[in-house]
Design a protein around this motif. Structure first.
Motif, mmCIF file in Angstrom:
data_model
loop_
_atom_site.group_PDB
_atom_site.id
_atom_site.type_symbol
_atom_site.label_atom_id
_atom_site.label_comp_id
_atom_site.label_asym_id
_atom_site.label_seq_id
_atom_site.Cartn_x
_atom_site.Cartn_y
_atom_site.Cartn_z
ATOM 1 N N UNK A 98 1.011 -1.190 -0.006
ATOM 2 C CA UNK A 98 -0.203 0.019 0.086
ATOM 3 C C UNK A 98 1.088 1.180 0.008
ATOM 4 N N UNK A 99 1.817 1.473 1.056
ATOM 5 C CA UNK A 99 2.729 2.550 1.141
ATOM 6 C C UNK A 99 3.522 2.490 -0.047
ATOM 7 N N UNK A 100 4.135 1.432 -0.562
ATOM 8 C CA UNK A 100 5.067 1.622 -1.792
ATOM 9 C C UNK A 100 4.349 2.163 -2.950
ATOM 10 N N UNK A 101 2.915 1.414 -2.993
ATOM 11 C CA UNK A 101 2.460 1.834 -4.128
ATOM 12 C C UNK A 101 1.928 3.373 -4.352
ATOM 13 N N UNK A 102 1.737 3.830 -3.113
ATOM 14 C CA UNK A 102 1.395 5.302 -2.808
ATOM 15 C C UNK A 102 2.719 6.334 -3.217
ATOM 16 N N UNK A 103 3.952 5.606 -2.783
ATOM 17 C CA UNK A 103 5.205 6.255 -3.366
ATOM 18 C C UNK A 103 5.540 6.316 -4.915
ATOM 19 N N UNK A 104 5.108 5.116 -5.227
ATOM 20 C CA UNK A 104 5.124 5.065 -6.928
ATOM 21 C C UNK A 104 4.171 6.104 -7.548
ATOM 22 N N UNK A 110 2.826 13.523 -9.566
ATOM 23 C CA UNK A 110 3.048 14.795 -9.161
ATOM 24 C C UNK A 110 4.022 15.232 -9.871
ATOM 25 N N UNK A 111 3.975 16.316 -10.267
ATOM 26 C CA UNK A 111 5.062 17.315 -11.138
ATOM 27 C C UNK A 111 6.282 17.447 -10.343
ATOM 28 N N UNK A 112 7.418 17.534 -10.824
ATOM 29 C CA UNK A 112 8.561 17.610 -10.059
ATOM 30 C C UNK A 112 8.538 19.085 -9.269
ATOM 31 N N UNK A 117 8.550 15.423 -3.791
ATOM 32 C CA UNK A 117 9.927 14.843 -3.153
ATOM 33 C C UNK A 117 9.464 14.434 -1.636
ATOM 34 N N UNK A 118 8.641 15.337 -0.887
ATOM 35 C CA UNK A 118 8.109 15.290 0.222
ATOM 36 C C UNK A 118 7.176 14.028 0.258
ATOM 37 N N UNK A 119 6.183 13.901 -0.647
ATOM 38 C CA UNK A 119 5.126 12.773 -0.742
ATOM 39 C C UNK A 119 6.057 11.551 -0.880
ATOM 40 N N UNK A 120 6.903 11.388 -1.641
ATOM 41 C CA UNK A 120 7.685 10.080 -1.863
ATOM 42 C C UNK A 120 8.685 9.864 -0.589
ATOM 43 N N UNK A 174 -3.742 17.183 -3.705
ATOM 44 C CA UNK A 174 -2.926 16.149 -3.670
ATOM 45 C C UNK A 174 -2.189 16.001 -2.314
ATOM 46 N N UNK A 175 -1.876 17.354 -2.150
ATOM 47 C CA UNK A 175 -1.254 17.641 -0.667
ATOM 48 C C UNK A 175 -1.943 17.005 0.606
ATOM 49 N N UNK A 176 -3.149 16.612 0.551
ATOM 50 C CA UNK A 176 -3.713 16.071 1.679
ATOM 51 C C UNK A 176 -3.434 14.538 1.883
#
Length: 210
Positions: A98-104, A110-112, A117-120, A174-176
């Motif tokens: 779950x968490x790895x998929x959200x990182x992916x 998300x645009x560069x 960066x913070x989300x990943x 997306x920041x949520x």
């Protein structure tokens, strides 16, 4: 915390259906593996592609299936050391998926910039710390201590992460999800500290600290 309060509710709701499954020959270990397969499959196929409404809903179903194994084991007297080991191991796979998929998803969508960066980083940090929480408890039990304390058990972490994912899927910024992942990471860290301190206090009383 949600896990502690929810066990009584899940027991009341799912004991009878679990017993029906037991009469059909379904074992707790079968449910454990089935729930994990469903969780991992849903996570890696839906979340990285941004299916943030369907994904959390399928994963909620997987969590329901996952809750059946322990209820069935206790209701039928089939609890075992191996079953507990299998359940804990499979939970780590599902949580990582779950968490790895959200990182992916964050890395791919998300645009560069700072938000990506913070989300990943938050998602990857949450993977490590969320896995450390149950490890601390297991390691404590291996030395004769107990470490069940903490503000963020598995249910808490998943509800926050998947709840935020669902909200973003409905149109929230997306920041949520970023904030939710940061919370999961911080809450997991606090839980690890709480468990380490609890074990330290126990071993100090028994003269086992160094």
């Amino acid at each position: 915390m949600l896990g502690n309060h929810g066990r009584g509710l899940t027991k009341a709701l799912f004991t009878r259906p679990a017993l029906v499954l037991g009469r059909l020959g379904v074992t707790p270990n079968m449910l454990t593996v089935a729930g994990t397969v469903l969780s991992v499959t849903a996570a890696v196929t839906l979340l990285p592609r941004g299916y943030f409404v369907a994904g959390p809903l399928v994963l909620l179903l997987a969590l329901v299936v996952d809750s059946f194994d322990g209820i069935l084991a206790r209701a039928t007297g089939k609890s075992s050391v191996f079953g507990a080991f299998l359940d804990s191991t499979m939970d780590r796979l599902a949580d990582g998926a779950v968490l790895g998929s959200l990182a992916a998803w964050a890395a791919l969508t998300i645009p560069i910039g700072a938000l990506r960066t913070v989300t990943v980083v938050a998602a990857l940090t949450a993977i490590v710390l969320a896995a450390t929480v149950p490890y601390a408890r297991a390691r404590a039990e291996s030395i004769g201590a107990t470490a069940k304390t903490g503000i963020a058990e598995r249910a808490d972490r998943l509800v926050v992460a998947l709840g935020a994912t669902f909200i973003v899927g409905l149109g929230a910024p997306q920041w949520v999800l970023t904030i939710a992942l940061i919370y999961v990471a911080i809450a997991s860290f606090i839980t690890v500290v709480q468990r380490v301190w609890t074990v330290y206090a126990q071993t100090r009383r028994t003269g086992g600290s160094s």
